[in-house]
Design a protein around this motif. Structure first.
Motif, PDB file in Angstrom:
ATOM      1  N   GLY A   1       0.831  -1.202   0.000  1.00 36.30           N
ATOM      2  CA  GLY A   1       0.000   0.000   0.000  1.00 36.30           C
ATOM      3  C   GLY A   1       0.862   1.247   0.000  1.00 36.30           C
ATOM      4  N   LEU A   2       1.839   1.318   0.892  1.00 34.27           N
ATOM      5  CA  LEU A   2       2.669   2.512   1.001  1.00 34.27           C
ATOM      6  C   LEU A   2       3.526   2.720  -0.248  1.00 34.27           C
ATOM      7  N   VAL A   3       4.106   1.650  -0.740  1.00 31.76           N
ATOM      8  CA  VAL A   3       4.961   1.791  -1.925  1.00 31.76           C
ATOM      9  C   VAL A   3       4.123   2.200  -3.140  1.00 31.76           C
ATOM     10  N   SER A   4       2.911   1.648  -3.273  1.00 28.94           N
ATOM     11  CA  SER A   4       2.036   2.040  -4.393  1.00 28.94           C
ATOM     12  C   SER A   4       1.631   3.503  -4.283  1.00 28.94           C
ATOM     13  N   LEU A   5       1.313   3.949  -3.066  1.00 28.22           N
ATOM     14  CA  LEU A   5       0.927   5.354  -2.883  1.00 28.22           C
ATOM     15  C   LEU A   5       2.074   6.282  -3.257  1.00 28.22           C
ATOM     16  N   LEU A   6       3.293   5.897  -2.892  1.00 31.80           N
ATOM     17  CA  LEU A   6       4.452   6.721  -3.254  1.00 31.80           C
ATOM     18  C   LEU A   6       4.596   6.821  -4.768  1.00 31.80           C
ATOM     19  N   ASP A   7       4.136   5.795  -5.469  1.00 30.33           N
ATOM     20  CA  ASP A   7       4.158   5.835  -6.932  1.00 30.33           C
ATOM     21  C   ASP A   7       2.907   6.510  -7.487  1.00 30.33           C
ATOM     22  N   GLY A   8       2.052   7.034  -6.608  1.00 22.68           N
ATOM     23  CA  GLY A   8       0.869   7.763  -7.051  1.00 22.68           C
ATOM     24  C   GLY A   8      -0.296   6.889  -7.434  1.00 22.68           C
TER      25      GLY A   8
ATOM     26  N   THR B   1      -6.223  15.297   2.298  1.00 21.98           N
ATOM     27  CA  THR B   1      -5.559  16.504   2.815  1.00 21.98           C
ATOM     28  C   THR B   1      -5.565  16.507   4.338  1.00 21.98           C
ATOM     29  N   THR B   2      -4.411  16.764   4.928  1.00 21.68           N
ATOM     30  CA  THR B   2      -4.283  16.895   6.384  1.00 21.68           C
ATOM     31  C   THR B   2      -3.503  18.179   6.682  1.00 21.68           C
ATOM     32  N   GLY B   3      -3.172  18.419   7.921  1.00 20.01           N
ATOM     33  CA  GLY B   3      -2.388  19.591   8.291  1.00 20.01           C
ATOM     34  C   GLY B   3      -0.902  19.448   8.012  1.00 20.01           C
ATOM     35  N   HIS B   4      -0.494  18.290   7.481  1.00 20.81           N
ATOM     36  CA  HIS B   4       0.932  18.031   7.247  1.00 20.81           C
ATOM     37  C   HIS B   4       1.128  17.716   5.766  1.00 20.81           C
ATOM     38  N   ALA B   5       1.659  18.690   5.019  1.00 23.37           N
ATOM     39  CA  ALA B   5       1.848  18.511   3.579  1.00 23.37           C
ATOM     40  C   ALA B   5       3.248  17.987   3.297  1.00 23.37           C
ATOM     41  N   LEU B   6       3.309  17.023   2.387  1.00 25.08           N
ATOM     42  CA  LEU B   6       4.581  16.402   2.022  1.00 25.08           C
ATOM     43  C   LEU B   6       4.750  16.534   0.515  1.00 25.08           C
ATOM     44  N   SER B   7       5.709  17.383   0.101  1.00 28.44           N
ATOM     45  CA  SER B   7       5.969  17.567  -1.323  1.00 28.44           C
ATOM     46  C   SER B   7       7.157  16.703  -1.716  1.00 28.44           C
ATOM     47  N   LEU B   8       6.895  15.758  -2.611  1.00 24.62           N
ATOM     48  CA  LEU B   8       7.938  14.891  -3.153  1.00 24.62           C
ATOM     49  C   LEU B   8       8.214  15.347  -4.580  1.00 24.62           C
ATOM     50  N   PRO B   9       9.362  14.938  -5.159  1.00 28.76           N
ATOM     51  CA  PRO B   9       9.693  15.437  -6.500  1.00 28.76           C
ATOM     52  C   PRO B   9       8.556  15.234  -7.505  1.00 28.76           C
ATOM     53  N   ASN B  10       7.836  14.120  -7.407  1.00 31.51           N
ATOM     54  CA  ASN B  10       6.801  13.831  -8.404  1.00 31.51           C
ATOM     55  C   ASN B  10       5.398  13.797  -7.833  1.00 31.51           C
TER      56      ASN B  10
ATOM     57  N   ALA C   1      13.573   8.127   5.919  1.00 29.76           N
ATOM     58  CA  ALA C   1      13.915   6.698   5.939  1.00 29.76           C
ATOM     59  C   ALA C   1      14.052   6.127   4.533  1.00 29.76           C
ATOM     60  N   LEU C   2      13.274   6.673   3.589  1.00 28.42           N
ATOM     61  CA  LEU C   2      13.299   6.133   2.238  1.00 28.42           C
ATOM     62  C   LEU C   2      14.318   6.846   1.347  1.00 28.42           C
ATOM     63  N   GLY C   3      15.069   7.797   1.926  1.00 26.80           N
ATOM     64  CA  GLY C   3      16.108   8.477   1.165  1.00 26.80           C
ATOM     65  C   GLY C   3      15.556   9.405   0.094  1.00 26.80           C
ATOM     66  N   LEU C   4      14.332   9.924   0.315  1.00 26.78           N
ATOM     67  CA  LEU C   4      13.699  10.801  -0.669  1.00 26.78           C
ATOM     68  C   LEU C   4      14.017  12.267  -0.362  1.00 26.78           C
ATOM     69  N   THR C   5      14.014  13.096  -1.398  1.00 26.92           N
ATOM     70  CA  THR C   5      14.112  14.544  -1.215  1.00 26.92           C
ATOM     71  C   THR C   5      12.690  15.077  -1.108  1.00 26.92           C
ATOM     72  N   ALA C   6      12.429  15.845  -0.051  1.00 28.19           N
ATOM     73  CA  ALA C   6      11.050  16.266   0.195  1.00 28.19           C
ATOM     74  C   ALA C   6      11.023  17.578   0.956  1.00 28.19           C
ATOM     75  N   THR C   7       9.904  18.282   0.830  1.00 26.20           N
ATOM     76  CA  THR C   7       9.650  19.459   1.656  1.00 26.20           C
ATOM     77  C   THR C   7       8.383  19.196   2.463  1.00 26.20           C
ATOM     78  N   VAL C   8       8.477  19.406   3.765  1.00 26.76           N
ATOM     79  CA  VAL C   8       7.347  19.209   4.676  1.00 26.76           C
ATOM     80  C   VAL C   8       6.852  20.579   5.118  1.00 26.76           C
TER      81      VAL C   8
ATOM     82  N   HIS D   1      13.085  20.659   5.359  1.00 25.59           N
ATOM     83  CA  HIS D   1      13.625  20.085   4.123  1.00 25.59           C
ATOM     84  C   HIS D   1      14.267  18.740   4.458  1.00 25.59           C
ATOM     85  N   VAL D   2      13.907  17.731   3.686  1.00 19.49           N
ATOM     86  CA  VAL D   2      14.446  16.385   3.898  1.00 19.49           C
ATOM     87  C   VAL D   2      15.273  16.004   2.671  1.00 19.49           C
ATOM     88  N   ALA D   3      16.491  15.552   2.913  1.00 19.47           N
ATOM     89  CA  ALA D   3      17.349  15.096   1.814  1.00 19.47           C
ATOM     90  C   ALA D   3      18.421  14.170   2.365  1.00 19.47           C
ATOM     91  N   ASP D   4      18.804  13.189   1.572  1.00 19.24           N
ATOM     92  CA  ASP D   4      19.913  12.295   1.932  1.00 19.24           C
ATOM     93  C   ASP D   4      19.735  11.671   3.319  1.00 19.24           C
TER      94      ASP D   4
END
Ligand SMILES: [Zn+2]
Length: 216
Positions: free
Chosen positions: A30-37, A86-95, A112-119, A133-136
């Protein structure tokens, strides 16, 4: 982190080692599929995991009872902390633009997944906008942002834990909020400790993804 018991918290929130295979399969796929949209259906997860649709149904029902999954019709739209709602915590991933159930999810999952993201979230005490900002595998923020990490009883992850697992603009505002919410027990975690907890909780997903990629 004082006497904060990270292992116990991880076991409470994330460890599925003693859960039926179907529960772990629904959470992981479920989580991996959601990350793929792609919000997966029960039959998608059955196909991905090799389990029967009945087994996946049982796993899904167990996750509903524990407050660990969100469905829209027959599709999984939220699981493991990540949600298309939509919740109070937005997570912007590259895609993808997503949300999470709590602030720990928002920082911990991409770290944990090594993604670049803005929270983006808001301090529950003063309403200040907080950007992380999350990276590396790490995270940075402009100020001394602090996570209130609930440690009380947790029968339902979303209502008992996620509802109060928020990032504050400073440790002072956590103390001010605590004074107004004396029934809430929890630990203050700085951003580095929040990232560490995220790695402990979601690191197994990265491991599983690496293995899946290695084996093709
Ligand atoms: Zn504040």
């Amino acid at each position: 982190m004082g006497d904060f018991d990270q292992d116990t918290l991880v076991a409470m929130l994330a460890d599925t080692s003693e859960a039926p295979g179907a529960v772990a399969a629904v959470q992981y796929h479920g989580l991996v599929s959601l990350l793929d949209g792609l919000p997966p259906t029960v039959s998608d997860i059955a196909e991905l995991s090799g389990l029967s649709p009945d087994e996946v149904e049982d796993g899904t029902r167990a996750l509903i009872d524990a407050g660990r999954i969100e469905l829209d019709g027959d599709r999984v739209v939220g699981v493991g902390g990540l949600t298309l709602n939509t919740t109070g915590h937005a997570l912007s991933l590259p895609n993808a633009q997503m949300h999470t159930w709590c602030a720990l999810d928002a920082v911990g999952i991409p770290a944990a997944l090594g993604l670049t993201a803005t929270v983006e979230t808001r301090c529950p005490h003063c309403g200040a906008r907080i950007v992380v900002h999350v990276a590396d595998g790490g995270a940075t923020a402009a100020g001394p942002v602090t996570l209130f990490c609930p440690t009380g009883p947790c029968d339902n992850v979303r209502t008992d834990f996620c509802s109060a697992a928020n990032l504050f603009c400073s440790p002072i505002h956590v103390s001010d909020w605590r004074a107004e919410h004396p029934s809430r027990s929890g630990e203050d975690l700085d951003l580095a400790a929040t990232v560490d907890l995220g790695h402990a909780m979601w690191g197994r997903y990265q491991h599983a993804r690496d293995e899946a990629e290695t084996s093709g």
